[in-house]
Design a protein around this motif. Structure first.
Motif, short mmCIF file in Angstrom:
data_model
loop_
_atom_site.label_atom_id
_atom_site.label_comp_id
_atom_site.label_asym_id
_atom_site.label_seq_id
_atom_site.Cartn_x
_atom_site.Cartn_y
_atom_site.Cartn_z
N GLN A 531 0.84 -1.19 0.00
CA GLN A 531 0.00 0.00 0.00
C GLN A 531 0.88 1.25 0.00
O GLN A 531 2.04 1.20 0.41
CB GLN A 531 -0.92 0.04 1.21
CG GLN A 531 -1.96 -1.04 1.26
CD GLN A 531 -2.85 -0.92 2.49
OE1 GLN A 531 -2.93 0.14 3.11
NE2 GLN A 531 -3.50 -2.01 2.86
N LYS A 532 0.33 2.36 -0.45
CA LYS A 532 1.01 3.65 -0.36
C LYS A 532 -0.03 4.73 -0.13
O LYS A 532 -1.22 4.55 -0.44
CB LYS A 532 1.81 3.94 -1.64
CG LYS A 532 0.96 4.20 -2.88
CD LYS A 532 1.81 4.45 -4.10
CE LYS A 532 2.62 5.72 -3.97
NZ LYS A 532 1.80 6.94 -4.05
N LEU A 533 0.42 5.84 0.45
CA LEU A 533 -0.48 6.96 0.63
C LEU A 533 -1.00 7.41 -0.74
O LEU A 533 -0.24 7.58 -1.69
CB LEU A 533 0.23 8.12 1.32
CG LEU A 533 0.47 7.95 2.82
CD1 LEU A 533 1.33 9.09 3.35
CD2 LEU A 533 -0.84 7.90 3.58
N ASP A 534 -2.29 7.57 -0.82
CA ASP A 534 -2.93 7.89 -2.09
C ASP A 534 -2.98 9.41 -2.26
O ASP A 534 -3.92 10.06 -1.85
CB ASP A 534 -4.33 7.29 -2.12
CG ASP A 534 -5.03 7.53 -3.45
OD1 ASP A 534 -4.34 7.92 -4.40
OD2 ASP A 534 -6.26 7.33 -3.51
N ASP A 535 -1.94 9.96 -2.89
CA ASP A 535 -1.84 11.41 -3.04
C ASP A 535 -2.23 11.89 -4.43
O ASP A 535 -1.87 12.99 -4.85
CB ASP A 535 -0.42 11.88 -2.69
CG ASP A 535 0.64 11.17 -3.53
OD1 ASP A 535 0.26 10.41 -4.44
OD2 ASP A 535 1.84 11.38 -3.25
N ARG A 536 -3.01 11.06 -5.16
CA ARG A 536 -3.39 11.44 -6.52
C ARG A 536 -4.24 12.69 -6.55
O ARG A 536 -4.23 13.43 -7.54
CB ARG A 536 -4.13 10.27 -7.19
CG ARG A 536 -3.26 9.06 -7.48
CD ARG A 536 -4.10 7.89 -7.98
NE ARG A 536 -4.96 7.36 -6.93
CZ ARG A 536 -5.89 6.43 -7.13
NH1 ARG A 536 -6.10 5.94 -8.34
NH2 ARG A 536 -6.62 5.97 -6.12
N TRP A 537 -5.01 12.94 -5.51
CA TRP A 537 -5.88 14.12 -5.47
C TRP A 537 -5.55 15.02 -4.28
O TRP A 537 -6.40 15.66 -3.69
CB TRP A 537 -7.34 13.69 -5.41
CG TRP A 537 -7.76 12.91 -6.61
CD1 TRP A 537 -8.07 13.41 -7.85
CD2 TRP A 537 -7.91 11.50 -6.70
NE1 TRP A 537 -8.39 12.40 -8.69
CE2 TRP A 537 -8.31 11.21 -8.04
CE3 TRP A 537 -7.75 10.44 -5.81
CZ2 TRP A 537 -8.55 9.91 -8.47
CZ3 TRP A 537 -7.98 9.15 -6.26
CH2 TRP A 537 -8.38 8.90 -7.58
N GLY A 538 -4.28 15.06 -3.93
CA GLY A 538 -3.87 15.90 -2.82
C GLY A 538 -3.48 15.08 -1.61
O GLY A 538 -3.40 13.84 -1.65
N ASP A 539 -3.21 15.75 -0.51
CA ASP A 539 -2.78 15.11 0.72
C ASP A 539 -3.90 14.23 1.27
O ASP A 539 -5.00 14.72 1.56
CB ASP A 539 -2.39 16.17 1.75
CG ASP A 539 -1.65 15.59 2.94
OD1 ASP A 539 -1.90 14.42 3.29
OD2 ASP A 539 -0.83 16.30 3.53
N PRO A 540 -3.69 12.92 1.42
CA PRO A 540 -4.75 12.02 1.88
C PRO A 540 -4.78 11.86 3.40
O PRO A 540 -5.24 10.84 3.91
CB PRO A 540 -4.38 10.71 1.20
CG PRO A 540 -2.89 10.71 1.24
CD PRO A 540 -2.47 12.15 1.06
N THR A 541 -4.25 12.81 4.13
CA THR A 541 -4.25 12.73 5.58
C THR A 541 -4.95 13.96 6.16
O THR A 541 -5.03 15.01 5.52
CB THR A 541 -2.82 12.67 6.14
OG1 THR A 541 -2.12 13.88 5.82
CG2 THR A 541 -2.06 11.49 5.56
N ARG A 542 -5.46 13.78 7.36
CA ARG A 542 -6.11 14.90 8.04
C ARG A 542 -5.90 14.76 9.53
O ARG A 542 -5.99 13.67 10.09
CB ARG A 542 -7.61 14.94 7.73
CG ARG A 542 -8.36 16.09 8.42
CD ARG A 542 -9.74 16.26 7.85
NE ARG A 542 -9.69 16.68 6.47
CZ ARG A 542 -9.57 17.95 6.08
NH1 ARG A 542 -9.49 18.91 6.98
NH2 ARG A 542 -9.54 18.26 4.80
N LEU A 543 -5.60 15.89 10.16
CA LEU A 543 -5.35 15.94 11.60
C LEU A 543 -6.28 16.97 12.21
O LEU A 543 -6.37 18.11 11.73
CB LEU A 543 -3.88 16.33 11.84
CG LEU A 543 -3.31 16.22 13.25
CD1 LEU A 543 -3.38 14.79 13.75
CD2 LEU A 543 -1.86 16.71 13.24
N VAL A 544 -7.00 16.56 13.26
CA VAL A 544 -7.90 17.46 13.98
C VAL A 544 -7.43 17.51 15.43
O VAL A 544 -7.25 16.47 16.07
CB VAL A 544 -9.36 16.97 13.92
CG1 VAL A 544 -10.28 17.94 14.63
CG2 VAL A 544 -9.80 16.78 12.48
N VAL A 545 -7.23 18.71 15.94
CA VAL A 545 -6.73 18.90 17.30
C VAL A 545 -7.65 19.84 18.06
O VAL A 545 -8.08 20.87 17.53
CB VAL A 545 -5.29 19.46 17.30
CG1 VAL A 545 -4.78 19.63 18.73
CG2 VAL A 545 -4.35 18.55 16.51
#
Length: 630
Positions: A531-545
């Motif tokens: 598997q790999k981070l799917d960055d085809r449409w931008g950053d595929p991560t999100r952080l909420v603090v």
């Protein structure tokens, strides 16, 4: 594999062992892949992991040893009998280390329930991961370790140390909820028997059972049914069923037709919801551990405990939608679409000045709360724009308001009567509304029934010395109490209210020391092999603090892409709680080129942390967390 940092796994230390013939040491398990599952019996995410691990334990039965490390959150969970019951209740079929002082928890630097740690056959830690949804990655990792150590000659096949406890029998097994039928009978969710039981008014004589007693999602099976709700007669006539069942482990709502005893699925696919948004055709929408249901404001409200939200199900139109909650775990009042919940577990409907009020309990914050209509709710279903990674920002329609009456936070609980702003509960699971408008709460981990009077704002104790009461029904001058840990329904005369102050408690889990001022937060995430981070449409991560109190963070709160964040603590605070939520989307791809096929399968990894922090001069200025670290 040789590039991994070689860290020797710490010893396993605790009070006692369950499901074994004696104590177990890691030295005894050399030659096996060992999976430590740090869990606590109150945590719905931990229960998800127990089910996720079952296929892995079966697949790798001769090479993998799973050990549950029970590290309790609530005081009641630290009692030996409570853990014994939990292992039985949830069908835990691997050794369990009782770790009431959190000694092994601290040795492995766990920061969240659940946490998983993988140890290779030579006794070295090779991976750690927080939260749920790691079954695929664990499958890949265990397969790699088996292949490597089989080649090296360091893998030993054969049975492990698991020894099942003797099975106990009773008419009911850990019943969860009961509802009164129009003819005076009672319908009971017989949770550990995976059935729904219809009883005569005497609470003992069985009329019939729904479900065969086997786990499953078929017209004759359930999987740990929890909540029950009777539909209004006119609605039941239109849809063809009378009762809605929250079938928790099936992640589904089921409908029972009382006339002929048939059971059907009315919402859910049988798969657990992995996105943060949802809504649409009920039979096409994944759900996440529905725990209770209630008819309120012309709809079935669902306690979607697995994602800390309230959902609505329209049985006539056959659609579901998010009603309230952002999926953040905690206490936050106000507009329903911005509220925070924490494992909502029980409902009761009452009235206030002629208007309906939905009372509910949040188990993980030991809170009594309510939902009221404040306007015209938007009953449209939100559109999901990103199938890989849904936003955790508010998605519900307006028109409702949430209010907390008793409860202070994720780590505060106890047994105290008095003014509601000082009163304390411990992991309540059920409730009922009395004719005078007061609310009776099944205060489960305190073994009590408590009473909240909205008119005076006072909390008192009605009954004590009960065995994990999970629901209450009113029957004239008596109460019917579902004593889950005693496997029975009991009638109790309502005595004059007793006043109790057995003290306040906080979770004994030690706070994380951090430096005042600026701290760097970094979440580690390594996708599984293939598997790999799917960055085809931008950053595929999100952080909420976020923080409790909110003023603790001067900078760094909010939602944004990425796995790192600079936080700045405000002056004048010595600590509080950090709430961190993370998501990452990884897709199946070519392990050599890193290319992701157009129609590749994608996987969403997510975890919420509630981290008690103490601000100390000279403490670290970094806070590392692992979503999945290798």
């Amino acid at each position: 594999m040789s590039t991994r940092t070689r860290v020797r796994a710490p010893h396993l230390t605790g009070r006692r062992w369950l499901n074994t013939a004696g104590d177990v040491s890691l030295a005894d398990l050399r030659g096996k892949v060992v999976l430590l599952d740090f869990w606590t019996s109150c945590c719905v995410n931990c229960l998800h992991v127990l089910d996720e691990l079952r296929p892995l334990e079966e697949k790798f039965a001769d090479v993998l040893v799973t050990i549950g490390v029970h590290s309790p959150k609530f005081a009641h969970e630290a009692e030996p009998a409570t853990l014994d019951a939990a292992v039985d209740r949830y069908g835990v079929h691997h050794p369990v280390l009782d770790d009431p002082e959190l000694a092994t928890w601290q040795a492995y630097a766990a920061r969240a329930w659940p946490t998983l740690v993988v140890i290779d056959p030579q006794g070295y830690v090779v991976a750690s991961m927080s939260g749920e949804g790691h079954a695929h990655g664990l499958d890949v990792l265990v397969s790699e370790l088996v292949a490597e150590h089989d080649t090296k000659g360091t893998l030993h096949r054969g049975s492990g140390p698991y020894v099942p406890a003797p099975a106990a029998g009773s008419a009911l097994r850990f019943p969860a909820r009961a509802v009164r039928l129009p003819d005076g009978g009672v319908l009971v969710a017989d949770t550990a028997h995976h059935q729904v039981v219809e009883l005569d008014p005497d609470l003992e004589t069985e009329r019939r059972r729904f479900g065969t007693g086997e786990r499953g999602l078929t017209p004759v099976t359930f999987a740990e049914p929890q909540g029950l709700a009777l539909l209004p007669a006119e609605v039941a006539a239109r849809v063809g069923y009378d009762v809605v069942v929250a079938d928790s482990v099936n992640h589904a709502l089921r409908g029972i037709t009382l006339a002929d005893g048939t059971v059907r699925t009315v919402a859910g696919t049988g798969n657990q919801l992995r996105r943060r948004e949802g809504g649409g055709a009920a039979l096409e929408q994944d759900l996440s551990t529905p725990w209770d249901v209630a008819w309120f404001d012309g709809q079935v409200v669902v306690a979607m405990a697995g994602v800390h939200q309230l959902w609505a199900f329209d049985p006539v139109d056959g659609v579901v939608r998010v009603l309230a909650g952002t999926t953040a775990e905690g206490i936050k009042d106000g507009a329903a679409e911005q509220a925070w919940f924490a494992q909502t577990s029980g409902f009761a409907v009452g009235e206030d000045d002629g208007a309906e009020v939905l009372w509910f309990v949040d188990a993980e914050t030991s809170a009594l709360r309510s939902l009221r209509r404040t306007g015209t709710p938007d009953r449209s279903v939100p559109e999901v724009h990103d199938e890989r990674l849904a936003n955790v920002e508010p998605v519900a329609g307006g028109g409702y308001e949430v209010r907390t009456h008793v409860g202070q936070g994720l780590f505060d609980f106890g047994f105290r009567d008095g003014p509601a702003d000082r009163a304390l509960l411990q992991h309540p699971l059920g409730l009922a509304v009395a004719p005078d408008g007061s609310v009776l709460v099944a205060d489960t981990y305190n073994g009590a029934v408590r009473r909240f009077d909205p008119a005076t704002g006072e909390v008192s104790t009605v009954l004590r010395d009960l065995a994990e009461p999970s629901d209450v029904l009113l029957d004239g001058d008596t109460l019917v109490v579902v004593e889950s840990a005693a496997h029975r329904l009991t009638r109790e005369l309502v005595p004059a209210a007793l006043r109790v102050d057995a003290g306040a408690h906080r979770v004994q889990r030690p706070p994380t020391d951090l430096a005042p001022g600026t701290v760097e937060l970094a979440v580690g995430f390594t996708p599984p092999t293939g598997q790999k981070l799917d960055d085809r449409w931008g950053d595929p991560t999100r952080l909420v603090v976020a923080a409790t109190p909110p003023e603790l963070l001067a900078e760094g709160s909010g939602s944004a892409e990425g796995l790192t964040r600079t936080l700045r603590f405000a002056a004048g605070f010595d600590g509080g709680v950090l709430h961190v939520s993370v998501q990452a989307a990884a897709c199946d791809g070519d392990p050599v080129t890193g290319e992701v096929p157009e129609f590749a399968a994608c996987h969403l990894y997510q975890q919420d942390w509630g981290i008690p922090v103490r601000l100390v001069e000279g403490a670290p200025a970094e806070l590392p967390l692992d979503l999945r670290g290798v």
